[in-house]
Design an enzyme around this catalytic site. Structure first.
Site, PDB file in Angstrom:
ATOM      1  N   LYS A 171      32.265 -32.620  16.273  1.00 17.12           N
ATOM      2  CA  LYS A 171      33.118 -31.431  16.401  1.00 17.12           C
ATOM      3  C   LYS A 171      32.509 -30.304  17.241  1.00 17.12           C
ATOM      4  O   LYS A 171      32.672 -29.123  16.918  1.00 17.12           O
ATOM      5  CB  LYS A 171      33.457 -30.887  15.017  1.00 17.12           C
ATOM      6  CG  LYS A 171      34.318 -31.821  14.193  1.00 17.12           C
ATOM      7  CD  LYS A 171      34.606 -31.276  12.817  1.00 17.12           C
ATOM      8  CE  LYS A 171      33.425 -31.357  11.906  1.00 17.12           C
ATOM      9  NZ  LYS A 171      33.760 -31.227  10.477  1.00 17.12           N
ATOM     10  N   ASP A 206      33.305 -32.612   3.181  1.00 20.50           N
ATOM     11  CA  ASP A 206      34.579 -31.943   2.852  1.00 20.50           C
ATOM     12  C   ASP A 206      35.634 -32.909   2.292  1.00 20.50           C
ATOM     13  O   ASP A 206      36.442 -32.526   1.443  1.00 20.50           O
ATOM     14  CB  ASP A 206      35.141 -31.158   4.053  1.00 20.50           C
ATOM     15  CG  ASP A 206      35.229 -31.957   5.338  1.00 20.50           C
ATOM     16  OD1 ASP A 206      34.802 -33.133   5.355  1.00 20.50           O
ATOM     17  OD2 ASP A 206      35.728 -31.408   6.346  1.00 20.50           O
TER      18      ASP A 206
HETATM   19  C1  BGC Z   1      32.697 -35.261  10.354  1.00 18.12           C
HETATM   20  C2  BGC Z   1      33.005 -35.559   8.911  1.00 18.12           C
HETATM   21  C3  BGC Z   1      34.030 -34.578   8.387  1.00 18.12           C
HETATM   22  C4  BGC Z   1      35.238 -34.524   9.294  1.00 18.12           C
HETATM   23  C5  BGC Z   1      36.279 -33.520   8.831  1.00 18.12           C
HETATM   24  C6  BGC Z   1      33.970 -35.140  11.166  1.00 18.12           C
HETATM   25  O1  BGC Z   1      33.667 -34.728  12.461  1.00 18.12           O
HETATM   26  O2  BGC Z   1      31.879 -36.266  10.895  1.00 18.12           O
HETATM   27  O3  BGC Z   1      31.842 -35.508   8.125  1.00 18.12           O
HETATM   28  O4  BGC Z   1      34.413 -34.968   7.089  1.00 18.12           O
HETATM   29  O5  BGC Z   1      34.833 -34.183  10.596  1.00 18.12           O
HETATM   30  O6  BGC Z   1      35.792 -32.238   8.763  1.00 18.12           O
END
Ligand code: BGC
Length: 472
Positions: A171, A206
């Site tokens: 992200k 989360d």
């Molecule tokens: C992460 C996860 C997370 C998801 C939603 C992803 O980029 O790797 O750990 O649960 O985003 O936030």
């Protein structure tokens, strides 16, 4: 929708424009057959992830065992780091699924996302300090520390409920000196440097938080799903099925029959075997901070949908099929077209798409005056990109349901995230996908529940459970 209907889109434009938009409809379509192939592959990848370390879909044991009874009580802190904001909360769990919460949001700047982990942790600890000073009663001398559940929404390979190393960033984060380090320890150190009376009792993904938060009121909840900036899911797995996992002898989870598994499904099909990637997806991937990683996430989640649409628009502009061949500085810039614009455009119900006109001409700064056909085409692109995202999410949800033998049973799936909450027809398209996979009757038995901001509550509940089990 039948195959023929799927590519029969009309805009009030030229033949070439209509041809182009139907071409895009086809490129962004995930046919029923493809949906099945993806789902089957998904089940296979889940099996691999449960079987051994290092699989593409990591299937991480979360060390969360047992289900909340709803009777949990007490005062717990929760931290939520994972998207645009950092949230610090204090929950008062009152039992019977009831609670009250105080919370404060802090912005995580791009400098922190790309800087050093020590600075990020210092910032988080300072935020906790500010929150405690402004909102909380601190424990007195000799009293127990406040217990904190740390929602850290990135892939963390956990070894205990409050221990785990960061596998990789996702992200848009790329903070240095973090990958391979224990995320709870690094935060605890920053907290201790400030002498705050806080103990990091649990690391929580989360999705796991969302699942637990909903299970606090509905213990039978099957899955927790995030469809927001990123995407991922977690669910209850029989410990006997987690073949790769052998608990330490003194581990409290050793005797449990089931454990929540954080799937990290965003990494699915990094091998590019079954996902219907378009040239727009390839471009998004190529220009991202985590090339060739999180491909499923890059086709589904809110961070990327605007960017995919931007690339599709640029392609049309360069063919003189959109905006009279004129772009804008924002449209020419990576991340210059937000997913929120797509949401607003899809929600535009005016006959001449005047709200869309305003977004395109004023916010995005398209130079020429847009035509109705231009606006209709952009709206269509948003529709295609959103529908595809929801259908891919359906294949993930369907995969978990098949694996768990839940198809045809009443199932509650707790979902949080801006896409699910705000993107038009997202839930409808997920349901449509499930119907194609399993038939109407089985799909009707699935209930999607919006668990807004559930991860904070879930983290507080998990901190409580960890504390109760004597983990300090
Ligand atoms: C992460 C996860 C997370 C998801 C939603 C992803 O980029 O790797 O750990 O649960 O985003 O936030």
């Amino acid at each position: 929708m039948t195959a023929a209907a799927a590519y029969n889109h009309q805009v009030d434009g030229t033949e070439a424009q209509n041809k182009a938009i139907n071409g895009l409809a086809q490129e962004f379509d995930v046919t029923t057959e493809r949906l099945r192939t993806i789902t089957n592959q998904f089940v296979e990848e889940m099996r691999k992830g449960l079987d051994h370390e290092g699989a593409t879909v990591a299937m991480i044991p979360s060390y969360v065992t047992g289900r909340p009874t709803g009777e949990e009580v007490g005062r717990y802190l929760a931290l939520d780091l994972g998207g645009t904001n950092l949230r610090v909360c204090e929950f008062e769990l009152k039992g019977k699924g009831d609670y009250s919460v105080k919370q404060q949001k802090f912005v995580v700047s791009d400098a922190l996302k790309t800087g050093d982990m020590r600075d990020l942790c210092d910032y988080i600890a300072d935020s906790v300090d500010t929150f405690l000073t402004e909102h909380c009663t601190l424990p007195g001398e000799g009293e127990e520390k406040l217990q904190l559940g740390y929602t850290f929404s990135f892939p963390v390979l956990q070894t205990e409920i409050n221990r785990g190393v960061l596998k990789q960033w996702t992200k848009g984060f790329s903070t240095k000196n973090a990958v391979g380090k224990d995320v709870a320890l690094t935060l605890q150190e920053a907290i201790s440097r400030r002498n705050l009376p806080v103990n990091v009792a649990a690391i929580v993904n989360d999705t796991v938080g969302t699942l637990m938060a909903y299970a606090y009121s509905f213990p039978d909840t099957v899955m927790g799903v995030i469809l927001g900036t990123g995407t991922n899911a977690s669910y209850y797995e029989k410990t006997a099925n987690i073949k790769k996992w052998s608990p330490a002898e003194n581990d409290v989870s050793a005797g449990s029959d089931e454990m929540v598994v954080n799937m990290e499904w965003g990494a699915f099909d990094c091998e590019r075997e079954v996902l219907p990637l378009t040239m727009y997806d390839n471009k998004v991937n190529r220009q991202s901070r985590n090339i060739h990683q999180q491909l499923f996430e890059k086709m589904i989640s809110g961070m990327y949908l605007g960017e995919i649409a931007r690339n599709a628009m640029l392609q049309l502009i360069d063919q003189y099929l959109l905006f009279n061949g004129e772009s804008s500085p924002a449209l020419n810039t990576q991340w210059g077209f937000e997913t929120a614009y797509l949401t607003a455009i899809e929600n535009d119900k005016t006959a001449d798409l005047s709200e869309t006109k305003q977004i395109l001409e004023e916010t995005v700064g398209v130079a020429s005056s847009t035509t109705l056909a231009d606006r209709q085409m952009v709206k269509k692109i948003g529709e295609f990109v959103g529908r595809r995202a929801a259908r891919l999410a359906a294949s993930g949800i369907g995969g978990v349901m098949s694996h768990c033998g839940k198809v045809g049973q009443e199932s509650i799936i707790a979902i949080d995230g801006s896409l699910f909450e705000f993107y038009p027809k997202f839930e409808h398209h997920i349901r449509e996908g499930l119907t194609e996979l399993f038939g109407q009757e089985a799909a009707n038995k699935v209930r999607f529940a919006l668990a807004r901001d559930g991860s904070g509550l879930g983290a507080a509940i998990i901190a409580m459970m960890a504390h109760k089990h004597g983990k300090h």
